[in-house]
Design an enzyme around this catalytic site. Structure first.
Site, PDB file in Angstrom:
ATOM      1  N   ASP A   4       0.812  -1.203   0.000  1.00 48.60           N
ATOM      2  CA  ASP A   4       0.000   0.000   0.000  1.00 48.60           C
ATOM      3  C   ASP A   4       0.853   1.263   0.000  1.00 48.60           C
ATOM      4  O   ASP A   4       0.528   2.250  -0.658  1.00 48.60           O
ATOM      5  CB  ASP A   4      -0.913   0.034   1.245  1.00 48.60           C
ATOM      6  CG  ASP A   4      -2.001  -1.019   1.150  1.00 48.60           C
ATOM      7  OD1 ASP A   4      -2.007  -1.754   0.138  1.00 48.60           O
ATOM      8  OD2 ASP A   4      -2.832  -1.107   2.071  1.00 48.60           O
ATOM      9  N   LEU A  56     -35.165  -8.488 -19.619  1.00 46.20           N
ATOM     10  CA  LEU A  56     -35.134  -9.921 -19.885  1.00 46.20           C
ATOM     11  C   LEU A  56     -36.409 -10.610 -19.424  1.00 46.20           C
ATOM     12  O   LEU A  56     -36.954 -10.269 -18.377  1.00 46.20           O
ATOM     13  CB  LEU A  56     -33.964 -10.567 -19.129  1.00 46.20           C
ATOM     14  CG  LEU A  56     -32.555 -10.252 -19.610  1.00 46.20           C
ATOM     15  CD1 LEU A  56     -31.541 -10.919 -18.700  1.00 46.20           C
ATOM     16  CD2 LEU A  56     -32.379 -10.737 -21.036  1.00 46.20           C
ATOM     17  N   GLU A  60     -24.418 -16.807 -16.972  1.00 47.31           N
ATOM     18  CA  GLU A  60     -23.695 -15.829 -16.156  1.00 47.31           C
ATOM     19  C   GLU A  60     -24.481 -15.503 -14.890  1.00 47.31           C
ATOM     20  O   GLU A  60     -25.706 -15.351 -14.955  1.00 47.31           O
ATOM     21  CB  GLU A  60     -23.520 -14.514 -16.939  1.00 47.31           C
ATOM     22  CG  GLU A  60     -22.900 -14.698 -18.286  1.00 47.31           C
ATOM     23  CD  GLU A  60     -22.848 -13.394 -19.091  1.00 47.31           C
ATOM     24  OE1 GLU A  60     -22.174 -13.385 -20.130  1.00 47.31           O
ATOM     25  OE2 GLU A  60     -23.499 -12.410 -18.673  1.00 47.31           O
ATOM     26  N   LYS A  90     -26.485 -13.538 -12.341  1.00 46.98           N
ATOM     27  CA  LYS A  90     -27.240 -12.299 -12.507  1.00 46.98           C
ATOM     28  C   LYS A  90     -26.992 -11.448 -11.266  1.00 46.98           C
ATOM     29  O   LYS A  90     -27.507 -11.739 -10.184  1.00 46.98           O
ATOM     30  CB  LYS A  90     -28.730 -12.614 -12.664  1.00 46.98           C
ATOM     31  CG  LYS A  90     -29.575 -11.398 -12.965  1.00 46.98           C
ATOM     32  CD  LYS A  90     -30.988 -11.829 -13.350  1.00 46.98           C
ATOM     33  CE  LYS A  90     -31.857 -10.663 -13.746  1.00 46.98           C
ATOM     34  NZ  LYS A  90     -31.989  -9.642 -12.722  1.00 46.98           N
ATOM     35  N   ASP A 136     -27.162  -8.614  -8.591  1.00 48.18           N
ATOM     36  CA  ASP A 136     -28.271  -7.781  -8.129  1.00 48.18           C
ATOM     37  C   ASP A 136     -27.757  -6.382  -7.806  1.00 48.18           C
ATOM     38  O   ASP A 136     -27.497  -6.043  -6.663  1.00 48.18           O
ATOM     39  CB  ASP A 136     -28.911  -8.415  -6.896  1.00 48.18           C
ATOM     40  CG  ASP A 136     -30.293  -7.849  -6.644  1.00 48.18           C
ATOM     41  OD1 ASP A 136     -30.778  -7.067  -7.484  1.00 48.18           O
ATOM     42  OD2 ASP A 136     -30.882  -8.188  -5.607  1.00 48.18           O
ATOM     43  N   ARG A 196     -29.357   2.912 -16.611  1.00 49.89           N
ATOM     44  CA  ARG A 196     -30.219   2.351 -17.638  1.00 49.89           C
ATOM     45  C   ARG A 196     -31.400   3.270 -17.927  1.00 49.89           C
ATOM     46  O   ARG A 196     -31.826   3.416 -19.060  1.00 49.89           O
ATOM     47  CB  ARG A 196     -30.725   0.982 -17.172  1.00 49.89           C
ATOM     48  CG  ARG A 196     -31.674   0.325 -18.148  1.00 49.89           C
ATOM     49  CD  ARG A 196     -32.053  -1.073 -17.669  1.00 49.89           C
ATOM     50  NE  ARG A 196     -32.865  -1.741 -18.665  1.00 49.89           N
ATOM     51  CZ  ARG A 196     -34.175  -1.611 -18.766  1.00 49.89           C
ATOM     52  NH1 ARG A 196     -34.824  -0.825 -17.937  1.00 49.89           N
ATOM     53  NH2 ARG A 196     -34.850  -2.260 -19.697  1.00 49.89           N
ATOM     54  N   TYR A 216     -20.708  -7.177 -18.400  1.00 50.32           N
ATOM     55  CA  TYR A 216     -21.387  -8.376 -18.903  1.00 50.32           C
ATOM     56  C   TYR A 216     -21.812  -8.310 -20.364  1.00 50.32           C
ATOM     57  O   TYR A 216     -22.397  -9.264 -20.868  1.00 50.32           O
ATOM     58  CB  TYR A 216     -22.552  -8.785 -18.002  1.00 50.32           C
ATOM     59  CG  TYR A 216     -23.684  -7.770 -17.863  1.00 50.32           C
ATOM     60  CD1 TYR A 216     -24.387  -7.301 -18.960  1.00 50.32           C
ATOM     61  CD2 TYR A 216     -24.067  -7.323 -16.606  1.00 50.32           C
ATOM     62  CE1 TYR A 216     -25.423  -6.396 -18.816  1.00 50.32           C
ATOM     63  CE2 TYR A 216     -25.102  -6.420 -16.446  1.00 50.32           C
ATOM     64  CZ  TYR A 216     -25.768  -5.956 -17.566  1.00 50.32           C
ATOM     65  OH  TYR A 216     -26.795  -5.064 -17.414  1.00 50.32           O
ATOM     66  N   LYS A 257     -34.636 -16.827 -12.423  1.00 51.46           N
ATOM     67  CA  LYS A 257     -34.714 -16.180 -11.107  1.00 51.46           C
ATOM     68  C   LYS A 257     -34.677 -17.241 -10.025  1.00 51.46           C
ATOM     69  O   LYS A 257     -35.449 -18.205 -10.071  1.00 51.46           O
ATOM     70  CB  LYS A 257     -36.029 -15.398 -10.991  1.00 51.46           C
ATOM     71  CG  LYS A 257     -36.066 -14.148 -11.840  1.00 51.46           C
ATOM     72  CD  LYS A 257     -35.149 -13.070 -11.252  1.00 51.46           C
ATOM     73  CE  LYS A 257     -35.558 -11.694 -11.694  1.00 51.46           C
ATOM     74  NZ  LYS A 257     -36.461 -11.020 -10.830  1.00 51.46           N
ATOM     75  N   CYS A 315     -51.741  -5.736  28.218  1.00 58.81           N
ATOM     76  CA  CYS A 315     -51.191  -5.020  27.070  1.00 58.81           C
ATOM     77  C   CYS A 315     -49.815  -4.420  27.413  1.00 58.81           C
ATOM     78  O   CYS A 315     -49.685  -3.731  28.434  1.00 58.81           O
ATOM     79  CB  CYS A 315     -52.153  -3.908  26.660  1.00 58.81           C
ATOM     80  SG  CYS A 315     -51.465  -2.815  25.422  1.00 58.81           S
ATOM     81  N   CYS A 331     -50.291  -0.367  27.610  1.00 62.57           N
ATOM     82  CA  CYS A 331     -51.102   0.366  28.586  1.00 62.57           C
ATOM     83  C   CYS A 331     -51.462  -0.477  29.800  1.00 62.57           C
ATOM     84  O   CYS A 331     -52.162  -0.003  30.696  1.00 62.57           O
ATOM     85  CB  CYS A 331     -52.376   0.874  27.924  1.00 62.57           C
ATOM     86  SG  CYS A 331     -53.552  -0.457  27.586  1.00 62.57           S
ATOM     87  N   CYS A 391     -56.104  -5.837  22.957  1.00 61.75           N
ATOM     88  CA  CYS A 391     -56.082  -4.993  24.146  1.00 61.75           C
ATOM     89  C   CYS A 391     -57.488  -4.428  24.255  1.00 61.75           C
ATOM     90  O   CYS A 391     -58.009  -3.859  23.293  1.00 61.75           O
ATOM     91  CB  CYS A 391     -55.068  -3.867  23.982  1.00 61.75           C
ATOM     92  SG  CYS A 391     -55.280  -2.567  25.194  1.00 61.75           S
ATOM     93  N   CYS A 435     -56.024   2.851  24.760  1.00 60.85           N
ATOM     94  CA  CYS A 435     -54.650   2.360  24.863  1.00 60.85           C
ATOM     95  C   CYS A 435     -53.694   3.304  24.133  1.00 60.85           C
ATOM     96  O   CYS A 435     -53.917   3.646  22.972  1.00 60.85           O
ATOM     97  CB  CYS A 435     -54.567   0.964  24.262  1.00 60.85           C
ATOM     98  SG  CYS A 435     -52.889   0.358  24.105  1.00 60.85           S
TER      99      CYS A 435
END
Ligand code: IVH
Length: 677
Positions: free
Chosen positions: A30, A80, A115, A117, A119, A138, A227, A315, A409, A412, A427, A432
């Site tokens: 670095d 697609l 390939e 896909k 996200d 896009r 891609y 998918k 509850c 309350c 309740c 409340c």
């Protein structure tokens, strides 16, 4: 001399950065890199004429923009069609082969690229004479937004192509994304800074890419996979895989998990393998893109509408992860129903950070056999709402505890009752505090009056300070009451008061649905306001009259009429009138003209529609005289296909029925004369 030195530094820094960011195998430490970088910056500062657009010093981001300029794409960026099963893929292959029927040689040569896909967000990069000239989102596929300054900050996007003789022009397409580790780091930083967390890497990447200040974008650890090659001048390719190999040479990162498959059965194996690898890849993938590898065959197949016939997106089913059930909390809803909520050790499921999930009711918990301390399986159904699927019994060590609904509850301390025959616990205290709070939250919410700046935290503060007990109290707030509250300053106080005042411009149907009358939500409200015009008309209506509206049943009608009959609610209506909230439908001169513009047309809805769901879409179609049916036939006018509507889509295509995307549906509704919502 210094020009040569600058050129040397640029290419040396590029070489080291490429090895580090793209190849993941650093060739220098670095400190060496930092020294070279500092030397280049110093040279450029001393003599600005040495600064070039492709200088690595430009990756840190420049000045903030007012807005992005439109970026027309040299060729449309297509979408697609989806596949969900191995059989869908076989059907895709069969169609490709059928379309090539008259050319056995082509069918014989045919192979597929499979390939991952990614996200993230699709972007287009234009290189002229090897230099990155423009990067764009896009957008609608035809025109995107010019986000060059932000994309320059992405280390795995070369600012110039790594070759001696680059083509005159080449458009490279790919996906900008945020690796899981970067997403985690970003969210950790946001936790430390007290900022709201990003729900998933995709949203975080989208936020970064659309930052108007590129210095801010440069702080997000974005990455890029190339891609595809779009338009080019001075170079041609024979195949997708060949283009990818060339892009790798040119300095891009191409996905090492892509493969070329000899036939569709090999594709199916590759898809399964990626599905298994998916949770451990280190970035989110939501499927596999399958493309005909031979570009000549791609051209021959062409596109059907917006989808190319030579590619399909497989998918993945909703992803599942395991995590610990830390506790079961109880929320009190607007109507007093107690809703148990799983408190989970946060996990990324299908790309979204999940830390809680509703458990609906005691029966649901019993049926699943959940115990506090269990390792549980979480799944996101249809990739949206997280669900607790059930416990992993084998992981139990005996320390897990049973859970039962509290008898009082949690908000309350009022007694909790269970109506026999109903699954819900309630309740029983009408006053409340939590119910009040939930009513206010509902009123200000985006789907209700949509009051900007009135988030959950702000509402809780106002409530705790005793300034707002009911939604109507919001309308008498003054800025001077807010300035001293936690989280407020003079400006934010003024802004909130103005946003509340502005909400009186919402239409009557929104006001009605914001009241939180059981069963009177976004689908039903406009039907009611359209039929009865104003609050007087509604208050005078009987259950029978309300039921006459198509799409409104007795349960809804009884709920509405019962609510309006309560004297307390009539008083509330007077108060609403006094603060200027609209209680009558605006005149809609076009409504009568356009109300039957879809008469005689039948639509089928499938997949998940993001803007309001299928019920609303149905109500909207019907309000223009159209019909909605559950199944497709040759008589169907069009299939409206949201995300994930695979099966019906194939059937519609088979019958030659038009398929509309959600955007196209919205367009159609505008053209059909729907009043602006
Ligand atoms: S090819 C016509 N390849 O998936 C071909 N797309 O609807 C269009 N995506 O938002 C794209 N990984 O950004 C292709 N390896 C990949 C991809 C990919 C992710 C995205 C793309 C678009 C969507 C396709």
């Amino acid at each position: 001399m210094s020009a040569e030195r600058a050129e040397f530094l640029r290419s040396e820094i590029d070489r080291l950065a490429h090895a580090y960011y793209a190849l993941d195998s650093p060739v220098a430490d670095d400190a060496t890199y930092d020294e070279l970088f500092a030397e280049l910056v110093a040279l450029e500062e001393a003599d600005p004429s040495l600064l070039t657009a492709d200088s690595p010093s430009q990756r840190v981001g420049g000045t903030a923009l007012e807005m992005f300029s439109p970026a027309p794409h040299p060729a449309p960026m297509l979408s697609l069609a989806n596949a969900k099963s191995a059989d869908d893929l076989r059907a895709f292959d069969a169609r490709v082969r059928r379309l090539l029927g008259d050319d056995p040689a082509a069918a014989y040569a045919l192979t597929y690229a499979a390939e991952p896909k990614i996200d993230g967000l699709a972007v287009s990069l234009i290189y002229r004479d090897g230099i990155l000239e423009r990067g764009a989102t896009r957008g609608d596929g035809v025109t995107g937004e010019d986000i060059t300054a932000n994309l320059r900050t992405v280390r795995s996007i070369p600012l110039r192509l790594a070759m001696a003789d680059p083509p005159a022009m080449i458009e490279v397409r790919g996906e900008v994304y945020l690796p899981d580790a970067g997403f985690q780091r970003l969210n950790d930083e946001r936790t430390a800074a007290g900022l709201p967390l990003y729900m998933n890497p995709r949203n975080a990447a989208a936020g970064a890419v659309r930052q108007l200040d590129s210095r801010e974008a440069s702080r997000r650890p974005l990455a890029f996979f190339a891609y595809a090659v779009g338009v080019s001048d001075g170079i041609t390719f024979d195949s997708q895989s060949g283009a990818m190999a060339w892009l790798g040479q040119a300095g891009f990162v191409v996905n090492p998990r892509s493969s070329v498959c000899a036939d569709i059965e090999e594709v199916i194996v590759a898809v399964e393998a990626l599905g298994i690898e998916r949770p451990t890849i280190g970035y989110e993938i939501d499927g596999v893109v399958i493309k005909v590898d031979q570009l000549a065959i791609q051209r021959r197949l062409g596109a059907a509408g917006k989808d190319p016939r030579w590619a399909v997106a497989f998918k993945f089913p909703p992803s599942q992860r395991t995590t610990k059930l830390l506790d079961i909390a109880v929320n009190v809803g607007r109507s007093g129903i107690l809703i148990p909520v799983a408190v989970l050790e946060p996990v990324l499921v299908g790309g979204t950070r999940v830390s809680s999930a509703t458990l609906h009711n005691q029966e649901d918990i019993d049926r699943k056999g959940l115990r506090i301390g269990d390792t549980v399986i979480i799944q996101r159904a249809g990739d949206v709402i997280p669900q607790v699927v059930g416990p992993v019994i084998a992981e139990r060590d005996g320390s897990e505890r049973q859970w039962t609904m509290p008898t009082h509850c949690p908000a309350c301390s009022g007694p909790v009752t269970k109506v026999p025959g109903e699954v819900a616990h309630r309740c029983s205290n009408e006053d409340c505090s939590n119910r009040d709070l939930e009513r206010i939250k509902h009123w200000v919410g985006r789907d209700s009056m949509d009051i900007e700046g009135a988030g959950v935290g702000v509402v809780s503060t106002l409530y705790a300070a005793g300034l707002v007990r009911r939604p109507i109290d919001l309308y008498s707030l003054r800025a001077d009451q807010l300035v001293d509250l936690e989280g407020f300053g003079a400006r934010s106080a003024e802004k909130l008061v103005a946003a509340i005042a502005g909400s009186v411009n919402q239409p009557f149907s929104r006001v009605l649905r914001s009241l939180g009358i059981p069963h009177v939500g976004r689908t039903v409200s406009p039907l009611l306001t359209r039929r009865f015009c104003d609050i007087e008309g509604l208050s005078a209506a009987s259950v029978e009259e309300v039921c006459q509206i198509d799409g409104v049943g007795p349960m809804i009608a009884e709920s509405l009429v019962g609510w309006l009959a309560l004297p307390a609610n009539q008083l509330l209506i007077q108060e609403m009138r006094a603060v200027g909230l609209p209680l009558a439908e605006e005149e809609q001169p076009e409504a009568s003209v356009s109300s039957d513009s879809l008469a005689g047309k039948t639509f089928v809805l499938t997949g998940s529609l993001v803007s309001g769901g299928r019920d609303l879409a149905k109500a909207r179609i019907e309000s223009l005289g159209g019909k909605v049916s559950g199944s497709i036939s040759a008589k169907t006018t069009a299939l409206i296909c949201g995300e994930g509507g695979g099966g019906k889509r194939a059937k519609a295509e088979g019958l030659g029925v038009a398929v509309l995307s959600e955007d196209e549906f919205e367009q159609m509704m505008v053209e059909a004369g729907e009043a602006v919502r």
